[in-house]
Enzyme design. Structure first.
Site, PDB file in Angstrom:
ATOM      1  N   LYS B  88       0.844  -1.212   0.000  1.00 36.70           N
ATOM      2  CA  LYS B  88       0.000   0.000   0.000  1.00 36.70           C
ATOM      3  C   LYS B  88       0.870   1.250   0.000  1.00 36.70           C
ATOM      4  CE  LYS B  88      -3.802   2.044   2.715  1.00 36.70           C
ATOM      5  NZ  LYS B  88      -4.585   1.918   3.967  1.00 36.70           N
ATOM      6  N   SER B 163      -9.355   1.947   3.124  1.00 44.12           N
ATOM      7  CA  SER B 163      -8.472   2.713   2.278  1.00 44.12           C
ATOM      8  C   SER B 163      -7.485   1.863   1.481  1.00 44.12           C
ATOM      9  CB  SER B 163      -7.704   3.714   3.129  1.00 44.12           C
ATOM     10  OG  SER B 163      -6.910   3.045   4.082  1.00 44.12           O
ATOM     11  N   SER B 187      -9.703  -0.544   7.175  1.00 42.95           N
ATOM     12  CA  SER B 187      -9.144  -0.295   5.839  1.00 42.95           C
ATOM     13  C   SER B 187      -8.489  -1.494   5.163  1.00 42.95           C
ATOM     14  CB  SER B 187      -8.136   0.859   5.903  1.00 42.95           C
ATOM     15  OG  SER B 187      -8.810   2.099   5.961  1.00 42.95           O
TER      16      SER B 187
END
Lengths: 463, 463
Positions: B88, B163, B187
């Site tokens: 990420k 996210s 997330s």
């Protein structure tokens, strides 16, 4: 100019715990006599001083009889056995009112002893009563409380300082030889400075706060006020659950870092000079220290104290604001404006400040500065003149003490003499775990000052 | 209705780490081949999915050659040796851009690996690229990022969730078998649920967050997304610094506490039913659990996340608000309104919630509920219809996941089937230290569902 006057003092003025303990054990005096002396002094002086909210005559006399019987039976609980002690009125004592200095708790009776009170009782101390506190311990003046202002024994028209103002007055007037206070930004050391006694704020968490009404939970400390550093040490060791131990001499040469107080807050130059001169003593190697993280320290102290205090009182502020005194309500409302993100940043700033203080206390053995920026202002005075500039009284009282609450390190105020006839303190700050060194140096300074200046009452810096 | 379409999938779809490891060690395939398969899938699919911000073709191929050479030399780093992994884009990877999904960091190149990336590399994993993140990881939709929305492989007109949206899409599309995410309120688990893969948020502090850009420092967790709970477990053990260990069977009968999701947030009844039905499995003793401290939990999560997030971003919000996406700027401004005293009270509420969750996890072995209240909404959709009521999308995505960030307990999302052709997850929550039980039960459920419903892609609850 204040309109107040000085007053005669109680039995315990100038008497040490060591002396009282010797006389008790030599059977020259009983605990009951000591308690009666305290009660007599209260009767004579407290109409003026307003140091006490509640006096427990019957309970104290009963406890003193037990203490005397125990000593007679050979059961000796140590240096506080049979000694009258006063307790600040935000600390629970079972069966007595605990008002927090507030109309909100005017009739509140505690059902349990606070942990620190339990320790006192187990050590044989006699609780004679509860002392006046600034409302909810929020404020350093000592003149905002539901039961009225406590008054300075050196001049009853002047503040005791606060928030442990009643404890400061009670010890200074010789009503008791030892009193409990609490200290979130200076509330033990400030009345010690303004009343001319010794006051000790231990390291954070060294004394349990269970049963003590919170002001700011990560800054609150339980501390002691007494006539001398040595007696503060005796009280502190009991509160911290440490065994009695003979006092140690400080090391051969003690390195002291003098922090020019104006770095922290504008300071009356006479007070600064008085404190600095007190360090001119054999065995002290004094150098100047200038901390760097002061902006972060200030922001952090404000955000943390305000957020934590408002969290305690938000419901009362919303539902019954009229029950607060004006100053404390204003402070609490201002406290509610602090943002959460500022509190979060303050936690980081506090860690930085703690690290810096720890590093300074590697460099030197003790840090030193005055305790307060001024000697006692008059009751209700809200601005003080420092070097020609009018400044708010609050910052002028807590400006030099709050850094050490944030750092969580032990700090002691010792009388340094007088300015304009009013006492002012020297503050010594040490490393946690090295309290004995702090007390030993402070004792040495106190004794040297007494020899040199003829005792704290006589010492002056009245330029 | 979404206008997007489904797409062919990459090499890793349906392949387990165990299978890949066996083939690597049997010399049937090389790490270089796996990396090329990942790069081929990126070329084929990422124009649509936008799962990647940065692809490190040369670096990944070089690292794969080293991994192959090591294996050929008999140096075996364990189950991630030679395996392509995506990271990420709020996690530092040395030499690559880390944009945080934000224009503020559009050109920011990290100079060091985050601690979790170091652990991946030491375990032989190959970093193929950085995946799309909701701007600063603040928001669960996955469609607010400087590089644009990540898109759901099941329907490219729909959200990945966030996210860690790019990581969810990359694993679901079979581009990589494992990806790193972070999880502050859900997330990792939310994109896992919406994309139909497994996602694991470890216990608080089980995986170091050094080198990971903070959203809310006391709620942030580094986690993993993979095709199955077993592969999440493998990735988790590497990240947590635990040695590889064979999977254990769950105990004879596992007590599962089903929390009716509407207690936490209104939930699409089809999603709730899908998750509940997934628990109708041999060996699970399911009972209903109704937590009590939900109001305090909600207040605490909000005050803590908002205060900590604004503390990170206050200066950017003040100085360069135009560089934020609309949603994130709105959230950050709202976050700045939280009061310090609310944060302080939230710390107490959090302790209460932690104690309640710990007590519940004494009563049962696992807690269960859906992962999200809905299946994937459309890109840019800001309200969802739940039982005829329009509700904000944010709460409908994080409503069931955030309680477990506040509690700091391990939580796993496992595909439970589909609703209207779109995946939705079952969430399992366990006690810290008992992660293996959680993984074993989740594996059992996943395998049972696959047998019973013919695999997650085919399972439906499309009433």
């Amino acid at each position: 100019m204040s309109t107040g006057t000085q007053h005669t003092t109680g039995y315990f003025r100038g008497r040490t715990l060591a002396e009282l303990g010797e006389r008790l054990r030599a059977d020259e005096i009983r605990s009951v006599d000591l308690v009666k002396a305290a009660l007599t002094a209260i009767d004579a002086l407290d109409g003026t001083l307003n140091a006490f909210v509640t006096v427990d005559r019957a309970g104290a006399l009963r406890a003193a009889e037990t203490a005397d019987a125990e000593l007679a039976d050979g059961r000796d609980r140590g240096p506080l056995h049979g000694i009258p002690v006063a307790v600040k009125d935000i600390i629970d004592v079972a069966g007595l009112r605990t008002t927090m200095g507030s109309a909100h708790f005017a009739d509140h009776v505690s059902t349990q002893d606070a942990e620190c009170v339990t320790r006192l009782r187990e050590a044989g101390a006699i609780i004679v009563g509860k002392t006046t506190t600034q409302e909810f311990a929020f404020g350093p003046t000592g003149d905002r409380a539901h039961n009225g202002a406590s008054r300075n024994p050196h001049d009853s028209g002047r503040m005791t300082g606060g928030s442990s103002g009643g404890s400061g007055a009670a010890v200074a007037a010789g009503i008791v030889p030892l009193a409990l206070g609490t200290d979130t930004g200076g509330s033990v050391r400030i009345p010690a400075s303004l009343c001319g006694v010794a006051g000790f704020k231990p390291a954070f968490d060294a004394v349990p706060t269970g049963g003590v009404f919170p002001l700011s939970q990560t800054l609150d400390h339980v501390g002691v006020l007494a006539g001398s550093p040595a007696d503060c040490r005796t009280g502190y060791r009991v509160l911290a659950g440490l065994r009695p131990m003979p006092r140690r001499d400080p090391g051969s040469e003690v390195r002291v870092g003098w922090i020019p107080p104006d770095l922290l807050h504008p300071t009356d130059p006479r007070v600064a000079e008085l404190a600095r001169t007190a360090l001119d003593s054999d065995g002290l190697d004094v150098r100047e220290i200038r901390p760097e993280g002061l902006d972060g320290m200030l922001r952090a102290f404000g955000a943390i104290q305000f957020s934590e205090a408002h969290a305690v009182h938000a419901d009362r502020v919303a539902e019954a604001p009229q029950l607060f005194t004006d100053d404390v309500l204003d402070l609490l409302r201002q406290a509610g404006e602090t943002a959460g993100w500022q509190y979060v940043r303050a936690l980081t700033d506090r860690e930085r400040w703690r690290a810096e203080v720890a590093a300074l206390l590697d460099e030197v053995d003790l840090l030193a500065m005055p305790t307060t920026c001024v000697a006692a202002p008059e009751i209700d005075q809200r601005q003080v003149d420092i070097g020609g500039t009018p400044l708010p009284v609050r910052g002028s009282l807590i400006g030099l003490t709050r850094p050490w609450n944030l750092a969580g390190v032990p700090a002691l105020s010792v009388p340094a003499g007088t300015v304009g006839g009013l006492p002012a303190g020297l503050q010594l700050v040490g490393a946690p775990g090295r309290e004995d060194e702090l007390f030993a140096v402070a004792d040495g300074i106190g004794e040297a000052l007494q020899r040199w200046r003829g005792g704290p009452r006589a010492a002056t810096k009245d330029g």
